[in-house]
Design an enzyme around this catalytic site. Sequence first.
Site, PDB file in Angstrom:
ATOM      1  N   LYS A 188     -29.348   1.111  25.627  1.00 15.65           N
ATOM      2  CA  LYS A 188     -30.728   0.849  25.942  1.00 15.65           C
ATOM      3  C   LYS A 188     -30.928  -0.357  26.750  1.00 15.65           C
ATOM      4  O   LYS A 188     -30.506  -1.551  26.548  1.00 15.65           O
ATOM      5  CB  LYS A 188     -31.202   0.326  24.714  1.00 15.65           C
ATOM      6  CG  LYS A 188     -33.026   0.135  24.667  1.00 15.65           C
ATOM      7  CD  LYS A 188     -33.481   0.022  23.496  1.00 15.65           C
ATOM      8  CE  LYS A 188     -35.282  -0.328  23.651  1.00 15.65           C
ATOM      9  NZ  LYS A 188     -35.897  -0.374  22.494  1.00 15.65           N
ATOM     10  N   LYS A 241     -31.440   5.484  27.054  1.00 13.26           N
ATOM     11  CA  LYS A 241     -32.673   5.362  27.828  1.00 13.26           C
ATOM     12  C   LYS A 241     -32.708   3.916  28.586  1.00 13.26           C
ATOM     13  O   LYS A 241     -31.846   2.943  28.413  1.00 13.26           O
ATOM     14  CB  LYS A 241     -33.886   5.247  26.733  1.00 13.26           C
ATOM     15  CG  LYS A 241     -33.926   3.913  25.849  1.00 13.26           C
ATOM     16  CD  LYS A 241     -34.847   3.998  24.793  1.00 13.26           C
ATOM     17  CE  LYS A 241     -36.155   3.144  25.090  1.00 13.26           C
ATOM     18  NZ  LYS A 241     -36.679   2.665  23.964  1.00 13.26           N
TER      19      LYS A 241
HETATM   20  C1  PBG Z   1     -38.908  -0.649  20.833  1.00 10.34           C
HETATM   21  C2  PBG Z   1     -38.935   0.474  21.443  1.00 10.34           C
HETATM   22  C3  PBG Z   1     -39.287   0.277  22.770  1.00 10.34           C
HETATM   23  C4  PBG Z   1     -39.113   2.091  23.118  1.00 10.34           C
HETATM   24  C5  PBG Z   1     -38.867   2.618  21.978  1.00 10.34           C
HETATM   25  N1  PBG Z   1     -38.672   1.577  20.928  1.00 10.34           N
HETATM   26  C6  PBG Z   1     -39.771  -0.538  23.734  1.00 10.34           C
HETATM   27  C7  PBG Z   1     -39.102  -1.680  24.024  1.00 10.34           C
HETATM   28  O1  PBG Z   1     -37.679  -1.736  23.807  1.00 10.34           O
HETATM   29  O2  PBG Z   1     -39.507  -2.832  24.321  1.00 10.34           O
HETATM   30  C8  PBG Z   1     -39.738   2.369  24.334  1.00 10.34           C
HETATM   31  C9  PBG Z   1     -40.230   3.676  24.575  1.00 10.34           C
HETATM   32  C10 PBG Z   1     -40.883   4.081  25.770  1.00 10.34           C
HETATM   33  O3  PBG Z   1     -41.169   3.099  26.544  1.00 10.34           O
HETATM   34  O4  PBG Z   1     -41.390   5.233  25.881  1.00 10.34           O
HETATM   35  N2  PBG Z   1     -37.935  -1.027  20.026  1.00 10.34           N
HETATM   36 ZN    ZN Z   2     -38.158  -3.179  18.975  1.00 12.71          ZN
END
Ligand code: PBG
Ligand code: ZN
Length: 318
Positions: A188, A241
């Site tokens: 991520k 992602k």
């Molecule tokens: C939080 C989380 C995020 C997303 C999924 N879970 C955002 C972040 O890490 O700030 C992003 C999903 C999206 O932008 O569609 N842990």
């Molecule tokens: Zn989070």
Amino acid sequence: MQHLMRQRANRHIRELLAQDGLKISKLIQPLFVVEGLIGEEKISGLKGNNRMGIDATLNQIEKDLSNEVRNFMLFNVPADKDMKANFGTNTIRTIKEKFGSDIHLWVDTCLCSSSHDGHCCIYYEEDKNKINLKATLNALSSFALSYANAGADGIAPSDMMDGRVAAIRNQLDKNGHIDIPIMSYSTKFASEFYGPFRAAANSKPSFGDRKQYQIDVRNRNDAINSSLRCSNEGADMLMLKPAMSSIDLVAPIHTQTNLPVGVYQVSGEYASLALLAREGLTNFDKALLETWQVFHRAGAQFIITYGARKALKLGLSK
Ligand code: PBG
Ligand code: ZN
């Protein structure tokens, strides 16, 4: 001991992970459920997706089922940020009581929607630069356990802490949830493409950023190692992602782990298509389908996307 049977446990996960063509059964639809909300509220940028109260959620799932969507990723948005481990459990229970094995309900597991500072971890009181890993892993595993107890079909930790997959697996197994799979947000990136989500989930950090735990897009080794770490800790499946930022990593991570690897087309990626379309600069439906086809071509075995509920209309078969 490996538990490969978790990947075969029910028809939804078998279809999700089948090494097969691009179908609706490989898509996962996110749901934002706000505790205590009556009705629904629009989310800027994410057309076709709303912040929903429980009644609106049940209606929406009903509609999604008629569009052949079976896989959901639940984001619990608590009414107040008090870190109660039981937030979201009523939502899970109500959804599963109504839909049972007609749907497969993944539950995003993180601290950022419920923590006061909006971070995915707990910092030491005395030093806000230092992550208290032990407290963080304890909190994450107790969230995961309460979700599993409430009927979640799968746990999806999105925090990026070292050790959380192992900690959650251990907690689930100790409490009789040996059959619940873990889909790890394993690679991520720290990204500018999470904007619409953070507004929807009320999870914007109140200080600093997430660079102490999310990966720098420049770093390929870290990106691969993070997924290897989750594989070693016992993740059943890996997820990368944002999808477009990870396109070159799907195949190498799959080769090195031999686990199912999927991608998350995140909120900013989806919204960018909607904004182009709003300006008359693209055809939203065609552009959306094109992105999924590319993710599939890159080797993604499943795709989390805000457009899953449109897939039937775009011509995908179930
Ligand atoms: C939080 C989380 C995020 C997303 C999924 N879970 C955002 C972040 O890490 O700030 C992003 C999903 C999206 O932008 O569609 N842990
Ligand atoms: Zn989070």
